[in-house]
Design an enzyme around this catalytic site. Sequence first.
Site, PDB file in Angstrom:
ATOM      1  N   ARG A  55      -4.760  -8.961 -18.200  1.00  0.00           N
ATOM      2  CA  ARG A  55      -5.982  -8.611 -17.461  1.00  0.00           C
ATOM      3  C   ARG A  55      -5.796  -7.378 -16.587  1.00  0.00           C
ATOM      4  NH1 ARG A  55      -6.489 -14.804 -15.506  1.00  0.00           N
ATOM      5  NH2 ARG A  55      -4.328 -14.761 -16.216  1.00  0.00           N
ATOM      6  N   GLU A  63      -6.957 -26.479 -17.103  1.00  0.00           N
ATOM      7  CA  GLU A  63      -7.122 -25.025 -17.008  1.00  0.00           C
ATOM      8  C   GLU A  63      -8.606 -24.660 -17.102  1.00  0.00           C
ATOM      9  OE1 GLU A  63      -4.572 -22.525 -16.436  1.00  0.00           O
ATOM     10  OE2 GLU A  63      -4.017 -24.503 -15.714  1.00  0.00           O
ATOM     11  N   ASN A 117      13.147  32.194  14.928  1.00  0.00           N
ATOM     12  CA  ASN A 117      11.739  32.197  14.525  1.00  0.00           C
ATOM     13  C   ASN A 117      11.608  32.929  13.191  1.00  0.00           C
ATOM     14  OD1 ASN A 117       8.854  31.674  15.683  1.00  0.00           O
ATOM     15  ND2 ASN A 117       8.779  33.678  14.685  1.00  0.00           N
ATOM     16  N   GLY A 146       3.578 -19.456 -22.920  1.00  0.00           N
ATOM     17  CA  GLY A 146       3.064 -20.372 -21.915  1.00  0.00           C
ATOM     18  C   GLY A 146       4.047 -20.660 -20.798  1.00  0.00           C
ATOM     19  N   ASN A 191      -5.118 -25.292  -8.575  1.00  0.00           N
ATOM     20  CA  ASN A 191      -3.662 -25.346  -8.682  1.00  0.00           C
ATOM     21  C   ASN A 191      -3.133 -23.953  -8.407  1.00  0.00           C
ATOM     22  OD1 ASN A 191      -0.974 -25.676  -9.603  1.00  0.00           O
ATOM     23  ND2 ASN A 191      -1.614 -25.044 -11.660  1.00  0.00           N
ATOM     24  N   ALA A 229       7.940 -14.798 -14.622  1.00  0.00           N
ATOM     25  CA  ALA A 229       7.556 -13.375 -14.675  1.00  0.00           C
ATOM     26  C   ALA A 229       7.555 -12.851 -16.103  1.00  0.00           C
ATOM     27  CB  ALA A 229       8.516 -12.557 -13.817  1.00  0.00           C
TER      28      ALA A 229
END
Length: 477
Positions: A18, A161, A383, A83, A176, A12
Amino acid sequence: MPERQLAVVVLAAGQGTRMKSSTPKVLHRLAGLPLIQHVLETAGALQPDHLVTVVRHERDLVVASVLDTAPHALVVDQDDVPGTGRAVEQAVEALPAEFTGDVVVVSADVPFLDHATLEALLDQHRSASASATLLSAVLPDATGYGRVVRRDSGDVDRIVEHKDATDDERAVREINSGTYAFTVAALRTHLPRIGSANAQNEKYVTDMVGLLTGAGEVVGARAIDETWRLEGINDRVQLAAAARRLNDRIVEHWQREGVSIVDPQTTWIDRDVSLSPDVELLPGTQLRGATYVAAGAVVGPDTTLVDTEVGEGATVKRTDATLAVIGARASVGPFAYLRPNTLLSADGKIGTFVETKNVQIGEGSKVPHLSYVGDTEVGEGSNIGAGTITANYDGVHKHRTEVGSHVRTGSHNVFVAPVRIGDGAYTGAGTIVRKDVPAGALALSIAPQRNASGWVEANRPGSAAAEAAARAERTTD
Ligand code: UD1
Ligand code: CA
């Protein structure tokens, strides 16, 4: 033989470029939960000996979310080397030196991966005594993914890739998924050998596959049929598509549990919502967070409920509610705005163009029209007249209003808090209640009405009003 030890690594640390967002990608929500929460739950279900999360981009935000569901997770901060390969390398370095088992690697951006699929991956990996086993899927459009390159024998050879692939390799449709089981021994031996001479100048964990097959070790691939489970979320187009897909499944689940959903396309239900049989959801309903709706209740159309509880047989129409509790058989809306800590008891009503906040409304009590009621407690069977405002804020502090049971307040009142209206009391129309009203009293604050007869004839002679008045006088004469 005792079962092998297991570590699960959740990647993470990536920036999620993107997504073009100031929110880290893995915290974007799907069915009410951040992407990473979906993955952490699946990872946790494997009951690993070690659960490791690798973070970097916006690490504090991501760590807070991780520790929310997985307080025992080991958090590893990725360094400057980019990476997925570097991320896994650092995760492995954080494991105890005596750890000897398997390492399952998952990405925080693959939210539909489920426990059964992961379990099957691990089983296959262990029973084949493989050094690595990856999850793959054959997609009609594999654009963007790493491709699984196989030898003529059919055995896995390596992963390439998308950005590094030749045209021939890009024609491969087996992708993958970024989900793998490795032996920790294989990782310890080969991760340090991974370089970053590729299109992205990153250490790719995917290079493990080629390194292992090159060294003659066993690498398996498990291609799954439910290909959608392996879809990664990289941009907002994929996020919206994934949200739609998950919502379709959630809607279908509740339909099969006995909930009527008139328009599945415009009904959005978060994952942690729970519904009873014979609930009816009308078009344009969004149920978010930990909302619960009891049997026989009708919600919608055009209603958003966040962390709200709806009782049996209640109706909630064209309403926006957050952290509210709506009692059995109560009625809310149309056009009601229930802000946090609104409690409407059984058989009560919050009607049209009414805003509430921090109020407790007793059984059978009603706020039917055009009102703002905040910081207020109302007893039973009372009320509140149309157009009532609780003036709860003096500009510095908030004050409470108390209304007893079986009270009848007139239209267009202002309750200037702190103030109390006793049991069974009445207030006249237009009353500004600044002082407490004793039980059973009638409160009036408006000066008696004075009619200046003939004012129109004297001041607006010849006007349409004067003529109408003259005609009225003639007919009553
Ligand atoms: C990755 C795989 C690709 C696969 C795809 C499946 C690599 C090199 N490629 O590509 O073969 O088809 O997933 O969805 O692994 N991350 C880190 N540290 C980093 C970079 C990324 O922890 O330095 C994390 C990200 O937060 C993300 C995951 O790793 O959760 C995958 O990264 P991402 O950049 O999305 O990889 P893809 O390009 O999708
Ligand atoms: Ca990805």
